[in-house]
Design a protein around this motif. Structure first.
Motif, PDB file in Angstrom:
ATOM      1  N   VAL A  96       0.825  -1.136  -0.112  1.00  0.00           N
ATOM      2  CA  VAL A  96      -0.011   0.136   0.003  1.00  0.00           C
ATOM      3  C   VAL A  96       0.913   1.213  -0.099  1.00  0.00           C
ATOM      4  CG1 VAL A  96      -1.682   1.328   1.502  1.00  0.00           C
ATOM      5  CG2 VAL A  96      -1.882  -0.887   1.154  1.00  0.00           C
ATOM      6  N   LEU A  97       1.915   1.315   1.006  1.00  0.00           N
ATOM      7  CA  LEU A  97       2.273   2.781   1.236  1.00  0.00           C
ATOM      8  C   LEU A  97       3.571   2.912   0.032  1.00  0.00           C
ATOM      9  CD1 LEU A  97       3.078   2.812   5.119  1.00  0.00           C
ATOM     10  CD2 LEU A  97       1.144   3.528   3.750  1.00  0.00           C
ATOM     11  N   SER A  98       3.972   1.961  -0.442  1.00  0.00           N
ATOM     12  CA  SER A  98       5.266   2.167  -1.529  1.00  0.00           C
ATOM     13  C   SER A  98       4.123   2.668  -2.834  1.00  0.00           C
ATOM     14  CB  SER A  98       5.986   1.038  -1.731  1.00  0.00           C
ATOM     15  OG  SER A  98       5.028  -0.115  -2.012  1.00  0.00           O
ATOM     16  N   ASN A  99       3.165   2.018  -2.847  1.00  0.00           N
ATOM     17  CA  ASN A  99       2.451   2.206  -4.203  1.00  0.00           C
ATOM     18  C   ASN A  99       1.707   3.687  -4.132  1.00  0.00           C
ATOM     19  OD1 ASN A  99       2.542   0.227  -6.324  1.00  0.00           O
ATOM     20  ND2 ASN A  99       1.759  -1.071  -4.485  1.00  0.00           N
ATOM     21  N   LEU A 100       1.385   4.104  -2.916  1.00  0.00           N
ATOM     22  CA  LEU A 100       0.901   5.418  -2.671  1.00  0.00           C
ATOM     23  C   LEU A 100       1.964   6.404  -3.112  1.00  0.00           C
ATOM     24  CD1 LEU A 100      -1.433   5.053   0.660  1.00  0.00           C
ATOM     25  CD2 LEU A 100      -2.235   5.568  -1.644  1.00  0.00           C
ATOM     26  N   GLU A 101       2.995   6.216  -2.312  1.00  0.00           N
ATOM     27  CA  GLU A 101       3.907   7.319  -2.699  1.00  0.00           C
ATOM     28  C   GLU A 101       4.381   7.383  -3.956  1.00  0.00           C
ATOM     29  OE1 GLU A 101       8.478   8.490  -0.857  1.00  0.00           O
ATOM     30  OE2 GLU A 101       7.352   6.997  -0.083  1.00  0.00           O
ATOM     31  N   THR A 155      -7.321  -2.144  -0.649  1.00  0.00           N
ATOM     32  CA  THR A 155      -7.557  -3.534  -0.091  1.00  0.00           C
ATOM     33  C   THR A 155      -6.855  -4.341  -0.979  1.00  0.00           C
ATOM     34  OG1 THR A 155      -9.608  -2.663   0.813  1.00  0.00           O
ATOM     35  CG2 THR A 155      -9.462  -5.029   0.528  1.00  0.00           C
ATOM     36  N   ALA A 156      -7.129  -4.327  -2.352  1.00  0.00           N
ATOM     37  CA  ALA A 156      -6.403  -5.263  -3.320  1.00  0.00           C
ATOM     38  C   ALA A 156      -4.982  -5.230  -2.923  1.00  0.00           C
ATOM     39  CB  ALA A 156      -6.626  -4.774  -4.909  1.00  0.00           C
ATOM     40  N   LEU A 157      -4.288  -3.849  -3.022  1.00  0.00           N
ATOM     41  CA  LEU A 157      -2.950  -3.833  -2.827  1.00  0.00           C
ATOM     42  C   LEU A 157      -2.253  -4.326  -1.488  1.00  0.00           C
ATOM     43  CD1 LEU A 157      -2.328  -0.085  -4.325  1.00  0.00           C
ATOM     44  CD2 LEU A 157      -1.774  -2.312  -5.532  1.00  0.00           C
ATOM     45  N   ALA A 162      -4.301  -8.356   5.727  1.00  0.00           N
ATOM     46  CA  ALA A 162      -4.093  -6.820   6.166  1.00  0.00           C
ATOM     47  C   ALA A 162      -5.156  -6.620   6.819  1.00  0.00           C
ATOM     48  CB  ALA A 162      -3.871  -5.892   4.898  1.00  0.00           C
ATOM     49  N   ASP A 163      -4.786  -5.410   7.973  1.00  0.00           N
ATOM     50  CA  ASP A 163      -5.631  -4.962   8.976  1.00  0.00           C
ATOM     51  C   ASP A 163      -6.677  -4.159   7.967  1.00  0.00           C
ATOM     52  OD1 ASP A 163      -7.144  -3.837  10.983  1.00  0.00           O
ATOM     53  OD2 ASP A 163      -5.285  -3.314  12.157  1.00  0.00           O
ATOM     54  N   PRO A 164      -7.972  -4.336   8.061  1.00  0.00           N
ATOM     55  CA  PRO A 164      -8.872  -3.368   7.384  1.00  0.00           C
ATOM     56  C   PRO A 164      -8.864  -1.994   7.951  1.00  0.00           C
ATOM     57  CG  PRO A 164      -9.888  -5.639   7.746  1.00  0.00           C
ATOM     58  CD  PRO A 164      -8.720  -5.466   8.667  1.00  0.00           C
ATOM     59  N   LEU A 165      -8.565  -1.843   9.188  1.00  0.00           N
ATOM     60  CA  LEU A 165      -8.749  -0.316   9.718  1.00  0.00           C
ATOM     61  C   LEU A 165      -7.464   0.265   9.361  1.00  0.00           C
ATOM     62  CD1 LEU A 165      -9.798   1.772  11.845  1.00  0.00           C
ATOM     63  CD2 LEU A 165      -8.768   0.343  13.393  1.00  0.00           C
ATOM     64  N   GLU A 166      -6.240  -0.385   9.255  1.00  0.00           N
ATOM     65  CA  GLU A 166      -5.221   0.083   8.764  1.00  0.00           C
ATOM     66  C   GLU A 166      -5.034   0.657   7.368  1.00  0.00           C
ATOM     67  OE1 GLU A 166      -1.531  -1.636   9.587  1.00  0.00           O
ATOM     68  OE2 GLU A 166      -0.665   0.335  10.779  1.00  0.00           O
ATOM     69  N   LEU A 215       1.679  -1.150   7.172  1.00  0.00           N
ATOM     70  CA  LEU A 215       1.690  -1.433   5.731  1.00  0.00           C
ATOM     71  C   LEU A 215       2.905  -1.340   4.947  1.00  0.00           C
ATOM     72  CD1 LEU A 215      -2.037  -0.122   5.277  1.00  0.00           C
ATOM     73  CD2 LEU A 215      -1.528  -2.531   5.449  1.00  0.00           C
ATOM     74  N   SER A 216       3.215  -2.116   4.123  1.00  0.00           N
ATOM     75  CA  SER A 216       4.562  -1.974   3.145  1.00  0.00           C
ATOM     76  C   SER A 216       4.074  -0.984   2.196  1.00  0.00           C
ATOM     77  CB  SER A 216       4.993  -3.232   2.757  1.00  0.00           C
ATOM     78  OG  SER A 216       3.864  -3.869   1.889  1.00  0.00           O
TER      79      SER A 216
END
Length: 216
Positions: A96-101, A155-157, A162-166, A215-216
């Protein structure tokens, strides 16, 4: 250790000709509204004037938009749509985080004419929103809708387990990071690229807001 093969992505259906024409008309109206807001301000602009500038009938205007402020929503959401499409193209389970950045930086720093025009429109509209509560409400609504669209993509990434809340917090943080970055940039005369740019500010906000997430 064996791993299950990734399932191929289901191709997204292309918009129909009718849908593309509708989107094009909405964008023409949005640009006309933004031009008039820049020239006369939201208070000095009417729905009739927007329809005339866009070359459509007033009934066509109201078929697509509820108010003159609502008419600029396609411009305010354009960058978010590009960002969402880029994230959706990433491999499921790739983090998640790497793709977001990566997506934030790529969408906000692409120096092509379309992206530059999008940022110019956004800056002008956000400056006008400081003086117009109805326009500001449209901006907040666009961000809320973008966050809701973002959640299933993240959610897919994140992948199974994975923790849904996070994941949800990551989506809220990403939306807030981009919104805050664009608002701060719009209040200055900083360029669209380099120091003080939306890409730099958004990356900084994202790192601050996601600090401590697992999350990674």
């Amino acid at each position: 250790m064996s791993t299950e093969p990734q399932q191929p992505k289901t191709p997204q259906p292309k918009p129909s000709l009718t849908e593309r024409r509708k989107a094009a008309t909405q964008l023409d109206i949005a640009r006309a509204a933004a031009e008039l807001f820049a020239e006369h301000g939201p208070d000095g602009t009417t729905a009739e004037a927007i329809a005339t500038r866009a070359g459509v009938a007033l009934r066509t205007f109201y078929r697509y938009f509820r108010s003159k402020q609502d008419a600029v929503a396609p411009l305010l959401s354009g960058g978010g749509d590009q960002w969402l499409a880029l994230l959706a193209s990433a491999e499921p389970g790739s983090g998640v985080l790497s793709n977001l950045e990566r997506a934030v930086t790529e969408v906000l720093s692409t120096p092509d004419p379309r992206a530059a025009e999008q940022l110019d429109w956004t800056r002008g509209l956000l400056r006008a929103a400081d003086r117009d509560p109805a326009l500001r409400a449209v901006w907040y609504r666009v961000n809320q809708e973008g966050e809701e669209k973002l959640l299933p993509v993240l959610t897919a990434l994140a992948g199974p387990g994975a923790d849904p809340l996070e994941v949800r917090l990551a989506g809220a943080a990403a939306t807030a990071a981009i919104r805050t970055a664009l608002e701060e940039w719009a209040r200055t005369d900083a360029p669209a690229q380099g120091p003080g740019s939306p890409a730099e500010l958004a990356a900084r906000c994202l790192k601050e807001l996601t600090r401590g997430m697992s999350l990674s």
